[in-house]
Structures are given as C-alpha cells and as structure tokens.
Scaffold this active site. Structure first.
Site, PDB file in Angstrom:
ATOM      1  CG  HIS A  73      95.986  23.672 -35.094  1.00 22.88           C
ATOM      2  ND1 HIS A  73      94.722  23.921 -34.611  1.00 22.88           N
ATOM      3  CD2 HIS A  73      96.840  24.242 -34.216  1.00 22.88           C
ATOM      4  CE1 HIS A  73      94.802  24.622 -33.505  1.00 22.88           C
ATOM      5  NE2 HIS A  73      96.079  24.833 -33.229  1.00 22.88           N
TER       6      HIS A  73
HETATM    7  C1  UD1 Z   1     100.620  27.703 -32.370  1.00 13.35           C
HETATM    8  C2  UD1 Z   1     100.318  27.583 -30.881  1.00 13.35           C
HETATM    9  C3  UD1 Z   1      98.963  26.940 -30.685  1.00 13.35           C
HETATM   10  C4  UD1 Z   1      97.880  27.643 -31.485  1.00 13.35           C
HETATM   11  C5  UD1 Z   1      98.312  27.704 -32.932  1.00 13.35           C
HETATM   12  C6  UD1 Z   1      97.309  28.413 -33.795  1.00 13.35           C
HETATM   13  C7  UD1 Z   1     102.279  27.236 -29.418  1.00 13.35           C
HETATM   14  C8  UD1 Z   1     102.951  26.253 -28.570  1.00 13.35           C
HETATM   15  N1  UD1 Z   1     101.292  26.750 -30.199  1.00 13.35           N
HETATM   16  O1  UD1 Z   1     100.718  26.381 -32.886  1.00 13.35           O
HETATM   17  O2  UD1 Z   1      98.614  26.996 -29.321  1.00 13.35           O
HETATM   18  O3  UD1 Z   1      96.672  26.928 -31.353  1.00 13.35           O
HETATM   19  O4  UD1 Z   1      99.562  28.394 -32.985  1.00 13.35           O
HETATM   20  O5  UD1 Z   1      97.686  28.357 -35.130  1.00 13.35           O
HETATM   21  O6  UD1 Z   1     102.595  28.397 -29.385  1.00 13.35           O
HETATM   22  N2  UD1 Z   1     103.797  27.781 -40.071  1.00 13.35           N
HETATM   23  C9  UD1 Z   1     103.685  28.356 -41.297  1.00 13.35           C
HETATM   24  N3  UD1 Z   1     103.348  29.677 -41.365  1.00 13.35           N
HETATM   25  C10 UD1 Z   1     103.137  30.428 -40.275  1.00 13.35           C
HETATM   26  C11 UD1 Z   1     103.270  29.829 -39.018  1.00 13.35           C
HETATM   27  C12 UD1 Z   1     103.600  28.507 -38.928  1.00 13.35           C
HETATM   28  O7  UD1 Z   1     103.863  27.715 -42.323  1.00 13.35           O
HETATM   29  O8  UD1 Z   1     102.832  31.628 -40.405  1.00 13.35           O
HETATM   30  C13 UD1 Z   1     104.126  26.339 -39.973  1.00 13.35           C
HETATM   31  C14 UD1 Z   1     105.584  26.082 -39.775  1.00 13.35           C
HETATM   32  O9  UD1 Z   1     105.918  24.913 -40.475  1.00 13.35           O
HETATM   33  C15 UD1 Z   1     105.695  25.792 -38.294  1.00 13.35           C
HETATM   34  C16 UD1 Z   1     104.348  25.134 -38.003  1.00 13.35           C
HETATM   35  O10 UD1 Z   1     103.425  25.791 -38.884  1.00 13.35           O
HETATM   36  O11 UD1 Z   1     106.771  24.996 -37.993  1.00 13.35           O
HETATM   37  C17 UD1 Z   1     103.881  25.285 -36.604  1.00 13.35           C
HETATM   38  O12 UD1 Z   1     103.891  26.646 -36.188  1.00 13.35           O
HETATM   39  P1  UD1 Z   1     104.084  27.009 -34.629  1.00 13.35           P
HETATM   40  O13 UD1 Z   1     103.972  28.459 -34.407  1.00 13.35           O
HETATM   41  O14 UD1 Z   1     105.312  26.326 -34.112  1.00 13.35           O
HETATM   42  O15 UD1 Z   1     102.890  26.280 -33.914  1.00 13.35           O
HETATM   43  P2  UD1 Z   1     101.369  26.112 -34.297  1.00 13.35           P
HETATM   44  O16 UD1 Z   1     101.128  24.676 -34.591  1.00 13.35           O
HETATM   45  O17 UD1 Z   1     100.896  27.110 -35.305  1.00 13.35           O
END
Ligand code: UD1
Length: 361
Positions: A202
C-alpha cells in the site's frame, strides 16, 4: 488522576492505543483516559471493526478529518486537537506510531505546553522520501517522553541528542494486542485450504505509479504459479489497480485471492497460517517476527531493523524477490527469536513511565 487524551487515526494506530487504554481503565491506575479518533481512516473495515476486535469503546472524541493531502490532513488534525485540548485541558496527550495523525496531534498539543508522550519513538528508516519518516523525526523532536519499542530506537535518539531522562525503553505495545487476541482465533477460517502466501502492498511509492504497481502485479502473478496468493487490498491499492487497468487480470487469476481490508483478528489468523508474507507494511514486519512467519519486505530500508537481525524479516527488491522465495522454499524458514520486551506487557510499562515522568513536571 492524570487526564490523558489517547490519539489514534489510522489503521495501524488502533492496536497500539488499545493496550494503553486497557491498562489506564483499570481501577486504581491513576489515569482517566479518553480516546480521540482523528478520522484519518474512516471506512468500517479500516477503523470501526478494529475497535470491536480490540474491545475498545467508541471514541470519546471524533474529528472526522477524512482523506486529503498531507498538509490538509495534518493541518485539520492540528486545528481540531488545539480546540479539544483547550476545552478538555488534558494533563498529557499520547500519540502512537508515525502517521499524519501522530504528528498533527503532537504539534498542536506541544504548542499549548501540554506534555506529549510518543509511543513507538526512535524508529528510523533514514529514507526521507517516506512521509512516515518525516512524521517520526518531527514527532520525536517535540515530544516530552519518548517510549521506545527496541534498543536500536534508544540508540537513534541518543545519537540525535535526546536527553536520557526523556527516553524509556518499554517494548512493543502492538505485541500486547497480538498476545491478547491469539487465543481467540480458533474459529476463524483460513482464506484457502491449500498452503498460501499473503501479500499486502500500500505504500505510495509502490502503488501510485503504473510502472511500479505493474511490476509488483507481475511478480505476484509469478508467485501464484507455485503457491496460492492471498491479497487483501488497501483502498489506495485497489484504486490504483483500477486506475491503471491492472485489476481484471488479478481477478481472473484463480490462484490469487483478492479481498478487501480485513478486521484485526481475521488478519492475524490469516498471518499465522501463511507460509510467508510479501509486504511493504511496517507493523506486519513485527507481527510476522512474533509469529515466526517468514516476511519478505519489498522496500529499500526498514525502520524496524530488529525484525531482520533477530526476527524472520528480510528486505527484498523487485529483481531478487523470486530468488529469495526459492531460497526460502529450499532452506526452510529462519529460526528467528522474539525481540526483548515484546512480551505483551508494554502497556503497563508505558503507564508506569508516564507516571514517573509526570512526577517531575
Ligand atoms: C496511512 C499512513 C501509513 C500507514 C497506512 C495504513 C500516513 C502518512 N500514512 O497511509 O503510514 O501505513 O495509513 O493503512 O499517515 N482511504 C479509504 N478509506 C479509509 C482511509 C483511506 O478509502 O478509511 C483511501 C483514500 O482514498 C485515501 C487513501 O486511502 O486518500 C490513503 O489514505 P491515507 O490515510 O492518506 O494514507 P494511507 O495510505 O492509508
């Protein structure tokens, strides 16, 4: 009573706050803990189901910040943390891990002169292209009490000039959650009856470009020629697979089992049953070390070196992953050991360290 706000926001945070909350909720602990959920992760499978599996109450405070750019997400968390701290006036806040919620909450609280304890402090990948590395460096630089999971983390902090009195080696709190759920996994079925690998990918570096993700898909297809491959998709990964037109091919491969994000207990049960794991996660490197499952980490560096020197983890690259898997099947899994203080009792050491530090401030 010491009033504490315990911050969590993203999936890997929930298993780190749970043991602290359990300990602080014991009668006579001397603490009044409140859980704050920033809403960085919000899908039920990325958040709510973890609260159920970890027997946590609903968050006492929810910010619902949702997704956004790093700056927008971190800033929204800061604004909401500032407002909440001004109303609740906690004696301490506790932040865990290295996500944007960790840094946002720490930064806002410290400017209000509220003491900050950082759990999982001192880890360093030395790769500043990872947003988590920036979060780790910045959070450690402003926190009052640095609670470390392994001795290498203490060494990193000493090298950065942190006074010894601000550091406490408490062990790995995530392992407390793992130890607690292990006896509860018996009735959770494995994703397939045949031997299997699990893949979790991811990181933005691996999934945000078509080139990188295409290479990873090709490698996973190759692995699936010799063993079943279970691939739970993070929402970011699924979106990229769709965007780059890579999903259908994986879906049509009968040896690849695609799933959505799994609840905590299910995922641990699947990990426990896996022949090996291919991942770019941080926490899974630790969970596999504890469970004795071989882990191939598709990254150039790790902030968790103890999983390599003592545990079952190894770093792999695109060009040697298949070779490393072949080595593994010939030589069998490495006999790793469980690192010091990964014993299910970090939660109690954390609250003792905070009590001790509280007495000085
Ligand atoms: C975040 C953490 C990462 C961790 C990961 C675990 C940071 C910088 N990164 O990354 O260290 O390993 O979480 O999952 O804080 N999204 C959904 N549903 C959700 C959450 C996110 O669909 O409940 C999608 C959205 O499109 C979002 C993308 O996932 O834009 C990324 O989510 P984000 O929280 O920005 O970062 P992660 O890649 O999850």
């Amino acid at each position: 009573m010491i009033k504490v706000l315990l911050f969590a926001g993203a999936r890997p945070n929930f298993m780190k706050i749970a043991p602290i909350f359990w300990e602080m909720s014991q009668q006579g602990s001397g603490f009044t803990p409140y859980i704050v959920h920033t809403g960085q992760h919000y899908d039920r499978n990325m958040s709510g189901r973890f609260f159920d599996d970890l027997e946590l109450p609903a968050p006492h405070f929810s910010f619902n910040v949702g997704s956004g750019s790093h700056a927008a997400q971190t800033a929204a968390i800061m604004v909401k943390t500032e407002e909440l701290c001004q109303t609740v006036k906690p004696d301490w806040i506790i932040v865990v891990g290295d996500v944007n919620s960790t840094l946002g909450a720490a930064l806002a609280a410290t400017k209000l002169h509220i003491p900050v304890a950082h759990v999982e402090a001192g880890l360093r990948s030395r790769d500043r292209h990872m947003p988590e590395e920036i979060n780790r460096l910045a959070t450690d630089a402003i926190s009052d009490l640095l609670l470390t999971p392994s001795r290498d983390a203490n060494e990193n902090l000493h090298a950065e000039g942190v006074p010894k009195g601000n550091i406490a080696f408490v062990g790995n709190v995530m392992i407390d959650s793992l130890v607690k759920v292990l006896p509860q996994l018996e009735n959770i079925p494995h994703p397939t009856q045949a031997p299997y690998f699990i893949a979790t990918i991811h990181r933005p570096k691996n999934v945000d470009s078509r080139n990188q993700l295409g290479k990873i898909c090709a490698l996973l297809e190759e692995i699936s020629n010799s063993i079943q491959l279970v691939f739970p998709l993070h929402p970011r990964t699924k979106a990229s697979l769709q965007k780059f037109d890579l999903l259908t091919k994986l879906e049509n491969n009968t040896n690849i089992h695609l799933h959505g994000p799994q609840p905590y207990k299910t995922f641990i049960a699947w990990l426990q049953g896996a022949s090996a794991v291919v991942t770019d996660s941080g926490g899974i490197q630790e969970e596999t070390t504890f469970l004795g499952v071989p882990c191939l980490t598709l990254r150039e560096s790790t902030e968790r070196p103890v999983t390599i020197t003592e545990g079952t983890n190894q770093l792999v690259q695109f060009d040697n992953l298949i070779e490393k898997i072949q080595e593994l099947s010939k030589q069998g899994p490495k006999n790793g050991q469980i690192p010091e203080l990964w014993d299910g009792k970090a939660g109690i050491r954390i609250i003792n360290a905070i009590k001790k530090h509280h007495a000085y401030i």
